[in-house]
Every structure is written in structure tokens, then in C-alpha cells.
Design an enzyme around this catalytic site. Sequence first.
Site, mmCIF file in Angstrom:
data_model
loop_
_atom_site.group_PDB
_atom_site.id
_atom_site.type_symbol
_atom_site.label_atom_id
_atom_site.label_comp_id
_atom_site.label_asym_id
_atom_site.label_seq_id
_atom_site.Cartn_x
_atom_site.Cartn_y
_atom_site.Cartn_z
ATOM 1 N N LEU A 141 49.779 30.743 74.825
ATOM 2 C CA LEU A 141 49.708 30.425 76.245
ATOM 3 C C LEU A 141 50.974 30.972 76.897
ATOM 4 C CD1 LEU A 141 48.513 26.685 76.434
ATOM 5 C CD2 LEU A 141 47.146 28.745 76.810
ATOM 6 N N ASP A 142 50.844 31.461 78.122
ATOM 7 C CA ASP A 142 52.027 31.882 78.854
ATOM 8 C C ASP A 142 53.010 30.728 78.949
ATOM 9 O OD1 ASP A 142 50.860 34.353 79.286
ATOM 10 O OD2 ASP A 142 50.099 33.814 81.272
ATOM 11 N N LYS A 143 54.288 31.051 79.068
ATOM 12 C CA LYS A 143 55.331 30.027 79.154
ATOM 13 C C LYS A 143 55.018 28.989 80.231
ATOM 14 C CE LYS A 143 60.235 29.435 80.295
ATOM 15 N NZ LYS A 143 61.484 30.110 80.697
ATOM 16 N N THR A 145 52.132 28.225 81.608
ATOM 17 C CA THR A 145 50.799 27.612 81.510
ATOM 18 C C THR A 145 50.867 26.431 80.554
ATOM 19 O OG1 THR A 145 49.705 29.731 81.905
ATOM 20 C CG2 THR A 145 48.393 28.010 80.879
ATOM 21 N N ARG A 242 44.898 34.986 85.628
ATOM 22 C CA ARG A 242 45.840 35.253 86.717
ATOM 23 C C ARG A 242 45.457 36.528 87.472
ATOM 24 N NH1 ARG A 242 51.523 34.603 83.669
ATOM 25 N NH2 ARG A 242 52.324 35.048 85.764
#
Length: 302
Positions: A141-143, A145, A242
Site C-alpha cells: 500500500l502507498d505510504k 494509504t 489515484r
Amino acid sequence: MPKKKSNFRQDAKSIIVQVKEPDELLSFLFKVMPNRSRNSVKSILGRGQVMIDDTIEKQFNYKLKPGQTVTILKNKAAIKQDALIGLQILYEDDDILVINKEAGLLSIATEKEKRHTALHQLMKYVKRENPDNRIFIVHRLDKDTSGIMLFAKSNDVKRKLQDNWKTMVKERTYVALVEGKVSKKEGYITSWLRETKTHVMYSSQTPNDGLLAKTRYKFIQGNADFSLLEVNLETGRKNQIRVHMQDLGHPVVGDKKYGSKERNAIGRLGLHAKLLAMHHPTTNKLMTFEADVPASFIKKSK
């Protein structure tokens, strides 16, 4: 002469008992948990769910002494969770570990940050039980998110999950807080995603010009300023949601990288991995894991 009773406390996570007289640990556990089968009690001990004065103990014949405190954790994931920062363990067995990651925590190390990551913390967590234990990342997961992340406890399980991801994973649902009022109640976005030299993803409508990405969304609630969407991934490309929200004309709140031009009203990225439904890599049992939608998402979209 009757035996003295042990002091006994119980809460949602554990049973805590004060030892009153010498005993062997397994015998003691049978007395404390009379409603459980002998095999069940042995399994609890073998899985590392029993602590003696805050130290995990698995030996059946461990000699208990008066004054010691025995803690029986109802869920193995409760062991030492107080040392984990920015994540909560939702499920753990011998093959997989599932967490709810907070926004702001890296999944894995970067050049600038090596230690404050989900992977590093979980590696330390499993090594407390056995120094040879390891954790393997299955997806990221993105930082910024939050939400559900899955880890494997062996390289074989990791490979099985990654090699069979499309068939083993039945549902991946996110919620996105996006800017503006989304007029269409549901939609389907497809494009081919490419990456610039500066690591920014963008959409192409030219067939096969990049990696095919498919996203479904459904409007949950909204107002003139914000909309809360349920988003399902049919493919799992980098920054897919996104980019597709930017394509929709309603960028994710706080996402300056992909089109947000408004002040960040929630102090974080408005993206959360809410649900993961998958077949267990060993038992093939269908399992569903959920992480509650952040309260700020709901409040801003009312």
C-alpha cells in the site's frame, strides 16, 4: 484439604491468572480452562499464546512457582502488539499475517527510511517467538494509504499468493474520499497505465500502450465538496485508483501528485483499503478481512 483458588481475571483479549501453588504449566492450563478440550489447550500452548510474567512459554512441563502471572491470550495476534506502531494485526496463523496499516506508515524500506516500516516491525514481531521466523511482503500500500495488507510467513506461501493472485483473491475493495460531487452513481474506468521517468503514472487510451488497468466505482454518499466512493480493483497497478480518480475529474483528497488542487481537509490521503477476500493459500478456505472506514472520510462526505 481443599486447594487454594488462583486469582483470575478475564477481558476481551486474555485470561490472567496468579499462580498460588507449584504446578506444571500444562496441568495448570487444564484447570484454568476446564471447558476446553485437552487438544485445544495444547494447541494454545504450542501456538505461543501463553506468557509467564510477560515471556512466551511453550514447554508443557514448565515448573510454575507461586507468585508468577500466567497470561493466556485468546488471539495470538495480541502478543506484544503494544510494541507495534502504525499498524494493527487483524489475523495471524502459521502461513499468513493480515494487518490494518495506518496512513503515514511505509510498507517497506526506502533509501531514507529503513526501520519505521510495516515489514520491519512485523519481522521483529515474529522473531520474538522464534529468531528463525521471517515475514514476506505479498503486496504493498502507498505510504499515505491506510487499510488491509497481507504478508506471508514463508517464501513458498509468498510465491503461491503472488503467482495465483488473480484466482486466489476474490475481492479487493477500497473507499476513496474524492473532491467534488460525483454525479454518476457508478462507473467503470479502463486505461493503459504508463510511468514517467519521475515515477508518475498516467493513463493512455491507446490499446496496449502500457499496463491495462480496470477500476469499478460506486457512489456511497456526498455533498457539494466531497464524495465517498467504494472502489473495486479488477487489476492492481501502481497508483491505479489515484490515476483513475484524476481521469474521472475527481482526484483523491490530499493527492497533489494526481490532480488535487484543494486544501487537504482531512490531513491525509483520502484512500483506504477496506476489504480483502481471498482463498487461504494452504486450506483454500475463503476468508474475508475488513478494516473500518476512517471516520474523517464519513464526516466530510455527509
